[in-house]
Design a protein around this motif. Sequence first.
Motif: not given
Length: 311
Positions: A206-208, A179, A218, A213, A176
């Motif tokens: 791929r998680q937040q 980003q 993405d 995400m 994350g």
Amino acid sequence: MTLSNQQKTEDVAAGIRKRVFLHTMRNNGGYLSQACSAAESLAFLYNEALKLGEPTLPKVPLPFAGAPSAHNPDAFTGAGYHGPFAPEYDRFIISPAHYALVIYSALIQMGRMDEHALDHFNRDGGSVEMIGAEHSPGMEVTTGSLAQGLSMAAGVAWARKKKGEPGKVWVYMSDGEFQEGQTWECLAAMSYHGIDNIRVVVDVNRQQCDGAMSSVLDLGDLPARVSSFGVTCRSIDGHDLDAFRTAAESAEPGKPLIILANTSPFQGMEFLKKRFPRLHYVRFKSAEERQEMQTAIAAELGVDEAEIARA
């Protein structure tokens, strides 16, 4: 690589997941998915990759001694659990402060903290914070918003390089943090200045906090984007210890090494799929839900439910 060392790293990873699970059951909430995704990478780092000295802080965590200042000789940082600052030793900067519970579990598994150190977790006046700060075990700096840790580590690494110190600077990140613009600025700076004594491990689960995400922002082809900054980028299976060993030894002169560890937020706890996409912090909505999760995950981890009752 001896079989015994391989087995120890596997045991540390399994122990991390078990401790975080037991803590979550005892406290009706916890960072389970981070333990699922990060266990192998942290086990590899602490048991194999990092060159650390003996801890300089007591195994039973101290209470918060106040912010560091010239007038506070009792202040400390949690880096003491990684040993003394010395030219020959590595430094380990942990950027995602919400991984604190997983970091504490790793330190306990490695014998760097007391077996019952988590009894101090999130208590008023304590140093074992829920969201790690500079005084929390294993934490050297307060990273505040995500993406600040890499920049701090890059500055430390550049200074160590200029001083000719042989020790490396390792950084642990979450995906994350890509980003955030500061991460990309830091990659550019590290590449430009040839900071090749830094090793970055990214938990790409791929998680937040807001879910997957891909539904928030993405990152697209992350390996290609990272590589385009002129760094050495290795994208691996983050649960494969041999892949970690190969990647860790693949640094190139004049370039930072970034290891993208592709992981699953369900690894070892498949039951968590039922909670998707809300996995960032697992809370229980009812006693029935808690019991269902407890029974299912205890079976997956090979934990006796009587042990949970004693926790």
